[in-house]
Design a protein around this motif. Structure first.
Motif, PDB file in Angstrom:
ATOM      1  N   SER A  27       0.832  -1.208   0.000  1.00 31.85           N
ATOM      2  CA  SER A  27       0.000   0.000   0.000  1.00 31.85           C
ATOM      3  C   SER A  27       0.861   1.250   0.000  1.00 31.85           C
ATOM      4  O   SER A  27       0.590   2.209  -0.751  1.00 31.85           O
ATOM      5  N   SER A  61      -6.638  -0.086   2.642  1.00 25.28           N
ATOM      6  CA  SER A  61      -5.838  -0.963   3.501  1.00 25.28           C
ATOM      7  C   SER A  61      -5.179  -0.192   4.631  1.00 25.28           C
ATOM      8  O   SER A  61      -5.143  -0.665   5.777  1.00 25.28           O
ATOM      9  N   PHE A 111      -9.013  -8.867   5.373  1.00 21.38           N
ATOM     10  CA  PHE A 111      -7.880  -8.452   4.546  1.00 21.38           C
ATOM     11  C   PHE A 111      -7.660  -9.346   3.333  1.00 21.38           C
ATOM     12  O   PHE A 111      -6.850  -9.014   2.470  1.00 21.38           O
ATOM     13  N   LEU A 146      -8.521  -7.423   0.124  1.00 18.81           N
ATOM     14  CA  LEU A 146      -7.580  -6.340  -0.168  1.00 18.81           C
ATOM     15  C   LEU A 146      -6.230  -6.884  -0.603  1.00 18.81           C
ATOM     16  O   LEU A 146      -5.610  -6.369  -1.546  1.00 18.81           O
TER      17      LEU A 146
END
Length: 533
Positions: A434, A463, A482, A485
Motif C-alpha cells: 500500500s 488498507s 484483509f 484487499l
C-alpha cells in the motif's frame, strides 16, 4: 526504484518506533477501567468480558503497534506532500550502480521483514517451513499450468469452475441450517451476545424503541432499518432467518469479489481463482462469521463495491465521478461505518490521484474540483433520513453518528482487548504494498491513468485505514477482512510472474518479488485459513 526505497525507509521507521515503545514501556497485560468507558460501564460486564477473562493471557498493551502504524502513515503523508520535489530525484536512480545498490537494499529489507514475522509467529518453525515449501511447490505448479491456462477454451473452463466453486461455497446455506449442537453453553451465550449487540438492535427498533434513547447500533444503520421495517410490516424474524439474510449478503460479496478479480486480472481466470481462494474459505455457508455478524461479509461488503465503482467511473468527468462516488460513500457509511470509513478514504484517494494534486503548486484549487463528493454524501444521508421517517415514523437523532464513531475509535485506538502481533505475513505485505503504490502513483502522476492503477490506489488507501483496527487486535480471525484487499497485490504478483515466465526472465525486478510474494505469502495464506470447528 525510488518508491521502493522510500517504502523500505518508512517501514524501517515504523519498526524503530515499535521497538522503542517496547524498550521504554515493556508492554504487558492491561485492563480497562469501566469508569473510563461509560458506554460499556459496570453493567457491561457481560459474555464478552467473561471471554476476555477466560483468555486473559491474550490481553496485551498494543500501544506500540498502533503508534508504529500511525508514524508510518504520517511519514507516508509527508512523502506524498513532497512528491513534486521527490520526482526530481528519479534521475539519480537511473544509474546501473545505484539501481543495483537499491535492489540489494530492498532484498535485504524483505528478508529481514520475513525473518521478523517468522520469529513473532505462534507456529513452530518446522510448520512455517512446511508452509513455505508447499507455497513454493504450488507456485511452481502455477507457473507450469499457466501455459495451458492461456488457451481460450481452458481459460473459460477455469472461469466456469470458479463460478461453480462460489455456488458450492454459499448456495447450500440457503437450504440448510447451521448445526450448533456441538457448541457448549458458554459458546452459545457468546453467539447470542454478538447477535444482540450487532443485529439485535433491529428487533428493538421494530418493537418501537427509539434510536439513541434505548437503541444504538454499533456498526451501521441501513441494515438495521431494513430489518426493523420488515419485521414491523411483515412479521418477526428468527435468528435462523437473519443468518439466511447474512448468507445472501455473503453470496453477493463473493460475486462482487470475483467481478473485481476478473477485471483486475484482465480475464485470466487462473489468476482470478488464485485470488478468490484468499476470500472464499472465509465466507462459506457454515463459517464462523455467520455466528458473529461483526465478522461476516456484511462487515466488508463496501470494499468490492468501492473498487468496482472506481473502475466504472474512471472515464467519467471528475465532477460527475465525485458526485457518484460521494453518494456511494454515504451509502457505505450507512451500511457499516467501520468499513465505510476506509472505503470512503479509498474513493477519495482514487479521485485525488486523478487530479494534479501531487504535481501542482495549486493544491487547494485541485481539491475544489472534488467538492461534488461532499454533495453526494449529503444526498445519501438526506435520503436515508427520509426513509427512516417513512418506515419507522420519526426522525432519527443525529447524535447516533457521534456515538457510533466514538465506539469505533475506542475499539481501534484505545488499546482495549489488544492482542500481540503474531507474525502474520499477509498484513505486513499488504502494508508495504500500500505504501509503495501510493508513493509510486504520486511520483508518476499523469493526466491519464489506467483503471487497474486507480483500483490499486483505492485498495491501498483502504488498507492503510483498515489496518488501524488490526494494529490494535492482530488476531488471526481479523485476517478475514484483509483477504480481499491482499488479493489485489496477489493478482499483480501472479501476472508479473506469468510475464516473467513468458519472457524467460524470472530473475528481474518484477518477476522475482512476484514469485516470492506468491510462494511465501499468497499460497500459505490460503493454506492457513481456518474454518468452523
Amino acid at each position: 526504484m525510488l518508491a521502493a526505497c522510500l517504502t523500505v525507509a518508512i517501514l524501517a521507521l515504523g519498526l524503530c518506533v515499535l521497538k522503542a515503545y517496547d524498550w521504554q514501556y515493556h508492554p504487558k497485560i492491561i485492563s480497562v477501567d469501566p469508569r473510563m468507558t461509560p458506554f460499556w460501564g459496570p453493567a457491561g460486564m457481560n459474555a464478552y468480558f467473561m471471554a476476555l477473562l477466560a483468555q486473559w493471557e491474550q490481553g496485551y498493551d498494543s500501544g506500540g503497534q498502533r503508534l508504529a502504524l500511525r508514524v508510518a502513515v504520517a511519514a507516508l503523508a509527508v512523502a506524498l506532500m513532497f512528491a513534486p520535489f521527490l520526482r526530481r530525484l528519479h534521475r539519480q536512480f537511473d544509474g546501473s550502480s545505484r539501481r543495483r545498490a537499491a535492489w540489494r537494499l530492498i532484498v535485504f529489507a524483505a528478508l529481514l521483514g520475513y525473518v521478523y514475522c517468522v520469529r513473532r509467529s505462534e507456529f513452530p518453525l518446522w510448520e512455517t517451513l512446511c508452509f513455505n515449501f508447499v507455497g513454493l511447490s504450488v507456485g511452481l505448479a502455477f507457473i507450469a499450468g499457466s501455459r495451458y491456462a492461456r488457451r481460450p477454451v481452458v481459460n473459460r473452463v477455469v472461469g466456469l469452475s470458479l463460478l461453480i466453486l462460489v455456488a458450492i461455497a454459499d448456495l447450500p446455506g440457503l437450504f440448510t441450517r447451521l448445526d450448533l449442537s456441538r457448541l457448549g453453553d458458554f459458546d452459545l451465550i457468546f453467539v447470542q451476545h454478538h447477535f444482540s449487540v450487532v443485529l439485535g438492535q433491529a428487533e428493538r427498533l421494530a418493537a418501537g424503541h427509539r434510536l439513541v434513547d434505548l437503541v444504538t447500533p454499533r456498526y451501521g444503520l441501513l441494515l438495521h432499518l431494513l430489518l426493523a421495517a420488515y419485521q414491523r410490516d411483515v412479521g418477526p424474524l428468527t435468528m435462523g432467518q437473519i443468518i439466511t439474510a447474512l448468507q445472501c449478503l455473503q453470496l453477493l460479496y463473493l460475486v462482487l469479489c470475483v467481478a473485481v478479480f476478473a477485471r483486475q486480472s484482465r480475464g485470466n481466470y487462473l489468476v482470478c481463482t488464485l485470488a478468490s481462494l484468499l476470500v472464499i474459505p472465509w465466507y462459506h455457508f457454515f463459517n464462523n462469521g455467520l455466528l458473529y455478524p461483526n465478522e461476516s461479509a456484511w462487515r466488508t461488503l463496501g470494499f468490492p463495491l468501492a473498487l468496482l465503482s472506481i473502475r466504472m467511473v474512471e472515464s467519467w468527468p471528475l465532477a460527475r465521478s465525485s458526485l457518484v462516488l460521494g453518494g456511494l460513500a454515504g451509502c457505505l457509511l450507512l451500511v457499516n461505518v467501520e468499513s465505510g470509513i476506509p472505503a470512503t478514504v479509498g474513493l477519495v484517494a482514487s479521485l485525488l490521484y486523478r487530479t494534479r494534486f501531487f504535481s501542482s503548486d495549486q493544491r487547494p484549487r485541485e481539491l475544489v474540483r472534488m467538492t461534488p463528493f461532499l454533495l453526494g454524501i449529503c444526498s445519501a444521508g438526506l435520503l436515508f433520513v427520509v426513509a427512516w421517517r417513512l418506515l419507522l415514523g420519526y426522525w432519527p437523532d443525529p447524535s447516533v453518528a457521534r456515538d457510533i464513531i466514538a465506539r469505533i475509535a475506542f475499539w481501534s485506538s484505545s488499546g482495549f482487548a489488544g492482542v500481540i502481533y503474531r507474525g502474520h505475513v499477509m498484513p505486513l505485505a499488504l502494508l508495504a504494498w500500500s505504501i509503495f503504490i501510493l508513493i509510486y502513483a504520486a511520483l508518476t502522476a499523469s493526466d491519464r491513468r489506467s483503471p487497474a492503477q486507480s483500483v490499486r490506489i483505492g485498495a491501498a488507501a483502504i488498507s492503510l485505514v483498515w489496518l488501524s483496527y488490526y494494529a490494535n487486535r492482530p488476531a488471526f480471525w481479523n485476517l478475514s477482512g484483509f483477504g480481499f484487499l491482499y488479493a489485489i497485490p496477489a493478482i499483480d504478483a501472479a501476472r508479473y510472474l506469468l510475464v516473467g515466465l513468458r519472457r524467460r526472465r524470472l530473475v528481474s525486478f518484477s518477476a522475482l518479488p512476484a514469485l516470492t510474494l506468491t510462494a511465501l505469502v499468497t499460497i500459505p495464506s490460503v493454506g492457513s485459513i481456518e474454518t468452523l470447528k
